[in-house]
Write an enzyme that holds these catalytic residues in place. Structure first.
Site, PDB file in Angstrom:
ATOM      1  N   LYS A  22       0.987  -1.247   0.029  1.00 40.06           N
ATOM      2  CA  LYS A  22      -0.067   0.162  -0.052  1.00 40.06           C
ATOM      3  C   LYS A  22       1.009   1.153   0.151  1.00 40.06           C
ATOM      4  CE  LYS A  22      -1.817   1.738   4.049  1.00 40.06           C
ATOM      5  NZ  LYS A  22      -1.613   3.085   4.062  1.00 40.06           N
ATOM      6  N   ASN A  23       1.904   1.327   0.936  1.00 36.18           N
ATOM      7  CA  ASN A  23       2.670   2.664   1.149  1.00 36.18           C
ATOM      8  C   ASN A  23       3.484   2.759  -0.041  1.00 36.18           C
ATOM      9  OD1 ASN A  23       1.090   2.744   3.579  1.00 36.18           O
ATOM     10  ND2 ASN A  23       2.761   2.465   4.836  1.00 36.18           N
ATOM     11  N   CYS A 116      -5.822   7.678   9.229  1.00 38.19           N
ATOM     12  CA  CYS A 116      -6.023   7.183  10.517  1.00 38.19           C
ATOM     13  C   CYS A 116      -5.787   8.280  11.666  1.00 38.19           C
ATOM     14  CB  CYS A 116      -5.168   6.152  10.640  1.00 38.19           C
ATOM     15  SG  CYS A 116      -5.504   4.765   9.882  1.00 38.19           S
ATOM     16  N   ARG A 121      -1.252  15.026  13.272  1.00 40.26           N
ATOM     17  CA  ARG A 121      -0.491  14.726  12.162  1.00 40.26           C
ATOM     18  C   ARG A 121      -0.436  15.976  11.277  1.00 40.26           C
ATOM     19  NH1 ARG A 121      -2.389   8.801   9.626  1.00 40.26           N
ATOM     20  NH2 ARG A 121      -0.419   8.791   9.147  1.00 40.26           N
ATOM     21  N   ASP A 304       3.842   0.660  12.242  1.00 41.54           N
ATOM     22  CA  ASP A 304       2.366  -0.016  11.591  1.00 41.54           C
ATOM     23  C   ASP A 304       2.323  -1.397  12.024  1.00 41.54           C
ATOM     24  OD1 ASP A 304       2.035   2.215  10.183  1.00 41.54           O
ATOM     25  OD2 ASP A 304       2.406   1.685   8.285  1.00 41.54           O
ATOM     26  N   ARG A 396      -8.956  -0.458   3.932  1.00 41.95           N
ATOM     27  CA  ARG A 396      -8.283   0.656   3.370  1.00 41.95           C
ATOM     28  C   ARG A 396      -6.756  -0.040   3.259  1.00 41.95           C
ATOM     29  NH1 ARG A 396      -6.808   4.840   7.006  1.00 41.95           N
ATOM     30  NH2 ARG A 396      -5.157   5.311   5.105  1.00 41.95           N
TER      31      ARG A 396
HETATM   32  C1  UD1 Z   1       3.735   6.733   6.540  1.00 35.90           C
HETATM   33  C2  UD1 Z   1       2.779   5.536   6.285  1.00 35.90           C
HETATM   34  C3  UD1 Z   1       2.204   5.211   7.487  1.00 35.90           C
HETATM   35  C4  UD1 Z   1       3.471   4.994   8.668  1.00 35.90           C
HETATM   36  C5  UD1 Z   1       4.154   6.102   8.856  1.00 35.90           C
HETATM   37  C6  UD1 Z   1       5.324   6.034   9.499  1.00 35.90           C
HETATM   38  C7  UD1 Z   1       2.217   5.969   4.043  1.00 35.90           C
HETATM   39  C8  UD1 Z   1       1.115   6.338   2.966  1.00 35.90           C
HETATM   40  N1  UD1 Z   1       1.745   5.968   5.348  1.00 35.90           N
HETATM   41  O1  UD1 Z   1       2.688   7.812   6.973  1.00 35.90           O
HETATM   42  O2  UD1 Z   1       1.660   3.766   7.280  1.00 35.90           O
HETATM   43  O3  UD1 Z   1       2.691   4.649   9.929  1.00 35.90           O
HETATM   44  O4  UD1 Z   1       4.710   6.467   7.531  1.00 35.90           O
HETATM   45  O5  UD1 Z   1       6.006   4.852   9.063  1.00 35.90           O
HETATM   46  O6  UD1 Z   1       3.141   5.614   3.479  1.00 35.90           O
HETATM   47  N2  UD1 Z   1       4.918  14.713  10.920  1.00 35.90           N
HETATM   48  C9  UD1 Z   1       5.213  15.993  11.131  1.00 35.90           C
HETATM   49  N3  UD1 Z   1       5.206  16.994  10.140  1.00 35.90           N
HETATM   50  C10 UD1 Z   1       4.989  16.556   8.780  1.00 35.90           C
HETATM   51  C11 UD1 Z   1       4.831  14.907   8.496  1.00 35.90           C
HETATM   52  C12 UD1 Z   1       4.925  14.333   9.535  1.00 35.90           C
HETATM   53  O7  UD1 Z   1       5.399  16.594  12.169  1.00 35.90           O
HETATM   54  O8  UD1 Z   1       4.912  17.369   7.926  1.00 35.90           O
HETATM   55  C13 UD1 Z   1       5.189  13.853  12.079  1.00 35.90           C
HETATM   56  C14 UD1 Z   1       4.098  12.908  12.182  1.00 35.90           C
HETATM   57  O9  UD1 Z   1       3.113  13.721  12.916  1.00 35.90           O
HETATM   58  C15 UD1 Z   1       4.510  11.676  12.922  1.00 35.90           C
HETATM   59  C16 UD1 Z   1       5.886  11.383  12.068  1.00 35.90           C
HETATM   60  O10 UD1 Z   1       6.299  12.627  11.667  1.00 35.90           O
HETATM   61  O11 UD1 Z   1       4.653  11.845  14.121  1.00 35.90           O
HETATM   62  C17 UD1 Z   1       5.902  10.483  11.130  1.00 35.90           C
HETATM   63  O12 UD1 Z   1       5.134  10.790  10.198  1.00 35.90           O
HETATM   64  P1  UD1 Z   1       5.357  10.361   8.474  1.00 35.90           P
HETATM   65  O13 UD1 Z   1       6.483   9.457   8.542  1.00 35.90           O
HETATM   66  O14 UD1 Z   1       5.184  11.545   7.812  1.00 35.90           O
HETATM   67  O15 UD1 Z   1       4.183   9.380   8.265  1.00 35.90           O
HETATM   68  P2  UD1 Z   1       3.375   9.486   6.914  1.00 35.90           P
HETATM   69  O16 UD1 Z   1       3.742   9.636   5.605  1.00 35.90           O
HETATM   70  O17 UD1 Z   1       2.020  10.074   7.304  1.00 35.90           O
END
Ligand code: UD1
Length: 416
Positions: A22-23, A116, A121, A304, A396
């Site tokens: 998925k990711n 989720c 986030r 995850d 999802r």
């Molecule tokens: C992706 C994955 C999700 C996984 C996560 C961490 C996808 C579609 N989803 O989510 O399944 O759980 O990586 O491995 O690939 N953060 C900020 N600001 C930002 C972006 C992130 O503060 O602009 C923080 C988030 O709140 C969180 C942390 O960084 O605490 C990690 O988030 P991130 O690595 O960005 O996860 P996703 O890309 O949302």
């Protein structure tokens, strides 16, 4: 209300194919926006998030067709640059279209994404990256407007290796006039898969799989065919189900090198795991507690997999402590797991599971994607009928879980 009806207590035996990740497929579908062309993507899972990404592409003007696990995407006539709020709200990964839209059209209009409920986030790192590469970014009443007809090169330095922000940065950088260096980039296998797809399109990206990426912007891009990597979290989920229920299960196509901390944990708990031609796990369903599990960015223990592994260890002898460091609220499955009789104590960003003798059937509602998987694993360990609601979360990210689990001998069906 639709529910999964599970009669647990049976060991699992057999072999299931692992679907595409998925990711990985989500950013790769977004990347098809970068160059107006034709793409054939194999091993695409049939899950709700992929259907949402396809709907976004179609709304923007792309043609997309599915035959089996192959998606054919034609973005030659794609001219839209706005994503409706309805689609943005369906998943957080909708924000991955930001970089590609900006690169293709010089502008993008989106709303804040859903996804989720794992705590706060923000998408500040995504937006800062676009500004650093030369776009004007405004966020007014949940609407994001980016304007940047000419993106320039530069240096992006993340305070935290965000997966999504790294992906957006790579995709925007591919179209920059100049080179881009990304420091403290995330290096999850799905990012390597996106980079490999972009390289197949003609992009020049160095440092893939490390925390520093060097991208030569402005390379001419072309059509590409690509096969999506296997889903390591789906793999972890089936490993946990087999570990908890006992039996012998082979996960076809699974890559063990993407899941080293999860495999180590399950071995420590008492399972035998072979890493040849996929992954084969053997378990007698009598597990023991393990050393503290602390989630971390790759190659650490994947956040995850935290909920599925917790569900697998609910009956393990002794205590196991889980610390969550990636998301601030990722224990929403705990109250639901307690309904099965689990003994879990929560304290801030940690949860301590004390193994119980038996779990009891329950009616529970999933509150996020991986929590849903954890509830299924808990239900599979009980004698009697459990009902899991909230299947929109499970759907999802899991491609036909009831078919795969039934083929392993589980009693599981979908009912209204
Ligand atoms: C992706 C994955 C999700 C996984 C996560 C961490 C996808 C579609 N989803 O989510 O399944 O759980 O990586 O491995 O690939 N953060 C900020 N600001 C930002 C972006 C992130 O503060 O602009 C923080 C988030 O709140 C969180 C942390 O960084 O605490 C990690 O988030 P991130 O690595 O960005 O996860 P996703 O890309 O949302």
């Amino acid at each position: 209300m639709e529910a999964l009806v599970i009669n647990g207590g049976m060991p699992l035996h057999g072999s299931v194919p692992i679907s595409g990740a998925k990711n990985a497929v989500l950013p790769i579908l977004a990347a098809t926006v970068l160059h107006g062309g034709k793409y054939v993507l194999c091993n695409c899972p049939d899950i709700a998030d992929v259907r949402t990404a396809v709907e976004i592409l179609q709304t923007l003007g792309a043609q997309v067709t599915r035959v089996g696990d192959v998606l054919s995407v034609d973005t030659r006539d794609l001219c839209g640059y706005m994503i409706p709020g309805r689609l943005m709200l369906q998943m957080r990964a909708s924000v991955l279209f930001l970089g590609p839209l900006l690169a293709r059209h010089g502008r993008a209009v989106l709303t804040l994404p859903g996804g989720c409920p794992l705590g706060h986030r923000p998408i500040d790192l995504h937006l800062q990256t676009m500004s650093q590469l030369g776009a004007a970014v405004t966020l007014v009443e949940e609407q994001i407007r980016c304007h940047g007809p000419v993106l320039h090169g530069g240096t992006v330095c993340f305070p935290f290796p965000s997966v999504g922000a790294t992906e957006n940065a790579i995709m925007a950088a591919v179209a920059c006039h100049g080179s881009v260096t990304i420091h403290n980039a995330a290096k999850e296998p799905e990012i390597c898969d996106l980079a490999a797809f972009l390289q197949a399109m003609g992009a020049e990206i160095k440092g893939v799989g490390t925390h520093t990426l060097y991208i030569t912007g402005g390379m001419p891009l072309h059509d590409a065919d690509y096969t999506i990597m296997p889903d390591r979290i789906e793999t972890a989920t089936y490993l946990c189900a087999a570990a908890a229920c006992g039996g012998e299960v082979t996960l076809q196509g699974a890559h063990s090198d993407h899941l080293i901390p999860v495999i180590q944990t399950l071995r420590q708990a008492g399972c035998t795991i072979e890493e040849q031609d996929g992954i084969t796990i053997r378990s007698d369903a009598v597990l023991t507690s393990v050393e503290e599990i602390e989630t971390a960015p790759y190659p650490g223990f994947p956040t995850d997999a935290q909920a599925p592994v917790m569900a697998a260890l609910l009956r393990a002898r002794g205590k196991t402590r889980f610390s969550e460091t990636v998301f601030e609220q990722r224990f929403a499955h705990v109250p639901q797991l307690r309904r099965f009789g689990a003994d879990i104590r929560l304290s801030g960003a940690a949860a301590v599971v004390s193994g119980v003798e038996t779990l009891v059937p329950a009616r529970t509602e999933a509150c996020d994607l991986r929590a849903a998987a954890a509830l299924v694993i808990a239900a599979l360990q009980t004698q009697g009928e459990s009902r899991i609601f909230g299947l929109k979360h499970l759907d999802r990210g899991y491609d036909n879980p009831e078919r795969k689990l039934s083929s392993l001998g589980a009693s599981i069906r979908r009912a209204q």
